[in-house]
Design a protein around this motif. Structure first.
Motif: not given
Length: 153
Positions: A12-36
């Protein structure tokens, strides 16, 4: 180098780290959903994933338990769909292959019924294409710039 990195089940305490990583530009760029991703939506999504029997969620850490990435599987009957994102601090080091292989071993032990793993990769994501092909994933489909790879266990 690989002996300094570990996979563990997400907490449960990983929620913030996962959120930050998921919103990194280089992660969003290649995601199926590219929006923040919105924080409230992320919290609800994370809670749902953590409480789901259909998801296996691993976190990549180092010896100090520092968050360095995530590998998730959505399980449906005899197949699972993999999703991977790593922090910039460990990308380009050749660790992805070992981490994915280790996660496949872990999920295979936990979900012995699995016969196939699917990876969806952006056609522009050359590193991920090379990664999955090097592990033995086979290209099955190429639709709308998204590639579908399959790996048979």
């Amino acid at each position: 180098m690989e002996e300094n990195y570990f996979l563990r089940k997400a907490k449960d305490e990983d929620v913030n780290d996962v959120f930050k990583l998921s919103n990194e530009d280089y992660v969003r760029k290649y995601s199926i959903n590219t929006t923040e991703i919105d924080w409230k939506e992320h919290k609800a999504w994370f809670e749902n994933i953590m409480n789901s029997d259909n998801h296996i969620f691993y976190v990549v850490t180092d010896r100090t338990n520092k968050f360095l990435g995530q590998l998730r599987y959505r399980v449906e009957n005899e197949m699972a769909t993999i999703s991977i994102s790593l922090c910039k601090s460990i990308t380009g080091r050749g660790l992805s292959k070992t981490l994915v292989k280790n996660s496949i071993e872990l999920i295979s032990e936990e979900r012995y019924e699995l016969k196939k793993i699917i990876a969806y990769v952006s056609n522009d994501n050359i590193a991920s294409k090379k990664l999955f092909e090097s592990i033995g994933f086979i290209l099955q489909e190429n639709k709308k710039a998204m590639l579908k790879y399959e790996y048979f266990i």
